[in-house]
Motif scaffolding. Sequence first.
Motif, PDB file in Angstrom:
ATOM      1  N   ILE B  39      28.442  17.981 -63.116  1.00  0.00           N
ATOM      2  CA  ILE B  39      29.208  19.145 -63.562  1.00  0.00           C
ATOM      3  C   ILE B  39      30.567  18.713 -64.119  1.00  0.00           C
ATOM      4  N   THR B  40      31.248  17.843 -63.374  1.00  0.00           N
ATOM      5  CA  THR B  40      32.561  17.371 -63.814  1.00  0.00           C
ATOM      6  C   THR B  40      32.466  16.677 -65.174  1.00  0.00           C
ATOM      7  N   THR B  41      31.438  15.852 -65.316  1.00  0.00           N
ATOM      8  CA  THR B  41      31.277  15.119 -66.566  1.00  0.00           C
ATOM      9  C   THR B  41      30.983  16.080 -67.726  1.00  0.00           C
ATOM     10  N   ALA B  42      30.124  17.066 -67.469  1.00  0.00           N
ATOM     11  CA  ALA B  42      29.796  18.046 -68.519  1.00  0.00           C
ATOM     12  C   ALA B  42      31.060  18.778 -68.966  1.00  0.00           C
ATOM     13  N   ILE B  43      31.893  19.171 -67.998  1.00  0.00           N
ATOM     14  CA  ILE B  43      33.131  19.870 -68.332  1.00  0.00           C
ATOM     15  C   ILE B  43      34.036  18.976 -69.171  1.00  0.00           C
ATOM     16  N   SER B  44      34.108  17.717 -68.780  1.00  0.00           N
ATOM     17  CA  SER B  44      34.941  16.772 -69.504  1.00  0.00           C
ATOM     18  C   SER B  44      34.488  16.668 -70.969  1.00  0.00           C
ATOM     19  N   GLU B  45      33.164  16.574 -71.171  1.00  0.00           N
ATOM     20  CA  GLU B  45      32.642  16.473 -72.543  1.00  0.00           C
ATOM     21  C   GLU B  45      32.979  17.729 -73.348  1.00  0.00           C
ATOM     22  N   LEU B  46      32.774  18.900 -72.724  1.00  0.00           N
ATOM     23  CA  LEU B  46      33.013  20.156 -73.449  1.00  0.00           C
ATOM     24  C   LEU B  46      34.494  20.332 -73.765  1.00  0.00           C
ATOM     25  N   ALA B  47      35.341  20.006 -72.776  1.00  0.00           N
ATOM     26  CA  ALA B  47      36.779  20.151 -72.988  1.00  0.00           C
ATOM     27  C   ALA B  47      37.249  19.196 -74.083  1.00  0.00           C
ATOM     28  N   LYS B  70      21.682  30.587 -56.525  1.00  0.00           N
ATOM     29  CA  LYS B  70      23.094  30.351 -56.767  1.00  0.00           C
ATOM     30  C   LYS B  70      23.304  29.200 -57.740  1.00  0.00           C
ATOM     31  N   GLY B  71      24.387  29.288 -58.463  1.00  0.00           N
ATOM     32  CA  GLY B  71      24.672  28.220 -59.401  1.00  0.00           C
ATOM     33  C   GLY B  71      26.082  28.320 -59.931  1.00  0.00           C
ATOM     34  N   LEU B  72      26.359  27.511 -60.934  1.00  0.00           N
ATOM     35  CA  LEU B  72      27.689  27.486 -61.518  1.00  0.00           C
ATOM     36  C   LEU B  72      27.534  27.454 -63.037  1.00  0.00           C
ATOM     37  N   ARG B  73      28.323  28.316 -63.699  1.00  0.00           N
ATOM     38  CA  ARG B  73      28.221  28.347 -65.151  1.00  0.00           C
ATOM     39  C   ARG B  73      29.541  27.895 -65.771  1.00  0.00           C
ATOM     40  N   ILE B  74      29.412  27.069 -66.796  1.00  0.00           N
ATOM     41  CA  ILE B  74      30.587  26.629 -67.557  1.00  0.00           C
ATOM     42  C   ILE B  74      30.494  27.282 -68.930  1.00  0.00           C
ATOM     43  N   VAL B  75      31.567  27.922 -69.347  1.00  0.00           N
ATOM     44  CA  VAL B  75      31.599  28.461 -70.699  1.00  0.00           C
ATOM     45  C   VAL B  75      32.764  27.805 -71.446  1.00  0.00           C
ATOM     46  N   ALA B  76      32.456  27.252 -72.607  1.00  0.00           N
ATOM     47  CA  ALA B  76      33.503  26.622 -73.429  1.00  0.00           C
ATOM     48  C   ALA B  76      33.670  27.461 -74.690  1.00  0.00           C
ATOM     49  N   LEU B  77      34.896  27.935 -74.902  1.00  0.00           N
ATOM     50  CA  LEU B  77      35.168  28.863 -76.006  1.00  0.00           C
ATOM     51  C   LEU B  77      36.256  28.313 -76.907  1.00  0.00           C
ATOM     52  N   THR B 119      29.761  29.910 -85.273  1.00  0.00           N
ATOM     53  CA  THR B 119      29.850  30.473 -86.614  1.00  0.00           C
ATOM     54  C   THR B 119      30.946  29.711 -87.354  1.00  0.00           C
ATOM     55  N   VAL B 120      30.599  29.229 -88.540  1.00  0.00           N
ATOM     56  CA  VAL B 120      31.562  28.442 -89.306  1.00  0.00           C
ATOM     57  C   VAL B 120      32.815  29.269 -89.564  1.00  0.00           C
ATOM     58  N   ASP B 121      33.962  28.653 -89.336  1.00  0.00           N
ATOM     59  CA  ASP B 121      35.286  29.275 -89.503  1.00  0.00           C
ATOM     60  C   ASP B 121      35.620  30.352 -88.481  1.00  0.00           C
ATOM     61  N   VAL B 122      34.735  30.620 -87.545  1.00  0.00           N
ATOM     62  CA  VAL B 122      35.029  31.645 -86.538  1.00  0.00           C
ATOM     63  C   VAL B 122      35.216  31.010 -85.164  1.00  0.00           C
ATOM     64  N   GLY B 123      34.286  30.149 -84.803  1.00  0.00           N
ATOM     65  CA  GLY B 123      34.436  29.485 -83.501  1.00  0.00           C
ATOM     66  C   GLY B 123      33.102  29.154 -82.867  1.00  0.00           C
ATOM     67  N   THR B 124      33.193  28.592 -81.676  1.00  0.00           N
ATOM     68  CA  THR B 124      32.009  28.119 -80.978  1.00  0.00           C
ATOM     69  C   THR B 124      32.050  28.586 -79.525  1.00  0.00           C
ATOM     70  N   GLU B 125      30.888  28.986 -79.014  1.00  0.00           N
ATOM     71  CA  GLU B 125      30.799  29.296 -77.596  1.00  0.00           C
ATOM     72  C   GLU B 125      29.608  28.528 -77.034  1.00  0.00           C
ATOM     73  N   ILE B 126      29.899  27.705 -76.048  1.00  0.00           N
ATOM     74  CA  ILE B 126      28.832  26.937 -75.407  1.00  0.00           C
ATOM     75  C   ILE B 126      28.773  27.344 -73.947  1.00  0.00           C
ATOM     76  N   SER B 127      27.563  27.601 -73.465  1.00  0.00           N
ATOM     77  CA  SER B 127      27.423  27.996 -72.070  1.00  0.00           C
ATOM     78  C   SER B 127      26.402  27.072 -71.411  1.00  0.00           C
ATOM     79  N   ALA B 128      26.746  26.568 -70.237  1.00  0.00           N
ATOM     80  CA  ALA B 128      25.850  25.641 -69.546  1.00  0.00           C
ATOM     81  C   ALA B 128      25.836  25.974 -68.062  1.00  0.00           C
ATOM     82  N   THR B 129      24.638  25.971 -67.470  1.00  0.00           N
ATOM     83  CA  THR B 129      24.491  26.372 -66.073  1.00  0.00           C
ATOM     84  C   THR B 129      23.832  25.269 -65.254  1.00  0.00           C
ATOM     85  N   LYS B 130      24.322  25.112 -64.034  1.00  0.00           N
ATOM     86  CA  LYS B 130      23.663  24.195 -63.098  1.00  0.00           C
ATOM     87  C   LYS B 130      23.272  25.017 -61.869  1.00  0.00           C
ATOM     88  N   TRP B 131      22.025  24.920 -61.448  1.00  0.00           N
ATOM     89  CA  TRP B 131      21.571  25.664 -60.268  1.00  0.00           C
ATOM     90  C   TRP B 131      21.694  24.806 -59.017  1.00  0.00           C
TER      91      TRP B 131
END
Lengths: 118, 133, 274
Positions: B39-47, B70-77, B119-131
């Motif tokens: 999880i920590t590594t995934a966050i590091s890559e996304l950040a 139960k799980g944890l979701r990371i959203v990168a915006l 979306t080009v010129d608008v932005g990116t949203e990435i969501s990743a979940t670990k159960w």
Amino acid sequence: MRIPILKLHEYLLITIQVEMDDQTALQFQEDLLNKIHDTGAKGVVIDLTSVDMIDSFIAKVLGDVVRMSKLMGAQVVLTGIQPAVAITLIDLGISMREVSTALDLEQGLDKLRLELEG
Amino acid sequence: MDIQSCVEVRNEWDIVSARQLGRNMAKELGFGNVDQARITTAISELARNIYLYAGRGKICIEPIDQLGRKGLRIVALDNGPGIREIRKVMEDGYTTSGGLGAGLPGVKRLMDEFSIESTVDVGTEISATKWLR
Amino acid sequence: MDNLIVQMINENQETLKNNWLKEVNLFKDKEIASYSTTLKLSEETDQQFFELLIKHINYHDISKDGTLDQFFDQVLHTGLPLKYLTQGLQIARRVILNMLVEAEMEQEKLAALYREIDSWLDPILNRVVENSSQIWERTVSIQKTALLELSAPLIPVFKNISVMPLIGSIDTERAKLIMENLLNGVIKYRSEVVLIDITGVPVVDTMVAHHIIQAADAVRLLGSTCILVGIRPEIAQTIVSLGIDLSLFPTKSTLQKGMENALEITNQQLISNE
């Protein structure tokens, strides 16, 4: 923040004990190369026992350090990589096959001695 | 515990705070030490992607509970330039920054679920979940 | 519950019981006899079953005092099939309904009593199924954990040499567990060499090979060496024809050859006393 580099005979020893941000990693790369240049060290052991995460950036810096040091005539051994760190590296698709490794500092030094003398 | 926590990503040090937040939350939720590292590594890559390609954005981390799972979701915006060729960035070894090209496909392998919208010129949203196993 | 039925059931208890036992025995002869002969299908159990049902009709409450639940649990734990209980309950429904039909009452009344009986028996039936599925789920999860625990032990053999024998097929979940056990074991025993023995792995396809390569790579990152042993001729054939490259780490056909290699790497020798 700077990572201390110790000299022991013709070897350099580094124990990384801080959570590395990108700047610290790059600074370390520079410091190590300078130290190799200044001391003429033949071998380097980088101990990662306390490191609990290596992402692709830090992996790249480490891989680069190994190759750069080799160019300058110093063999590098990475030691103490933790199971959780190894597993995430493999998940990331980074196997660092060209990098020499050992279980701990002691075995790392043995390995260097063997490679350099044998 | 069910409130999401966010970290603004504007510089390299924010990458460190984002992953520290992630590690603490993962630990609290009861993830084992290998999954904490994933999880920590995934966050590091996304950040880092936000920092490198968008300049600024944020990482949000939230505990989730779906039907008792139960799980944890990371959203990168971010509101950056967006990704022109999503298929390409999901290929191993593809890089525009001189990195290892392990980032996004790596995150997908580290986590259990992964989705990306850009979306080009608008932005990116990435969501990743670990159960939680 | 309608007092009229309770009364009728109590009055006709003997007839009901005999009818019930007759049908249950028919069912047992036909269905359960072939199931297993070692199961105790005693008359006693049947008697107890019926008496508990009657008792709970009088209680107007199936969960009262828990004896019914206890009985179900006991039956299921002795390994009797679930259908003994479900059939027993269905037969009880049938004999009670027969009794009502024979009593020749008005249509409307009869329909109301039908519903009454359903509303009384259905919860019991649900309870039985629920209990048994709980028992099953628990058993399955215990077995799953047991299997996972069994599935990848790392055994220290000589100083700095460990062996992990793999037996059975390897899926992604198991591969993850193998990896974790392997790496934690390497640290715990300070293994400089680990031998992964795949003699007991029936099929090595691209995915299995991929998992093994990843495990070997991870072992190397830790600073230890992985030797793959137990490669049977047919495995060597599939590996090569699938185009899988295992040349990055040492492989040996048998555990014995791998062990000789491991002793060499760790600078050890076996000396015979002769």
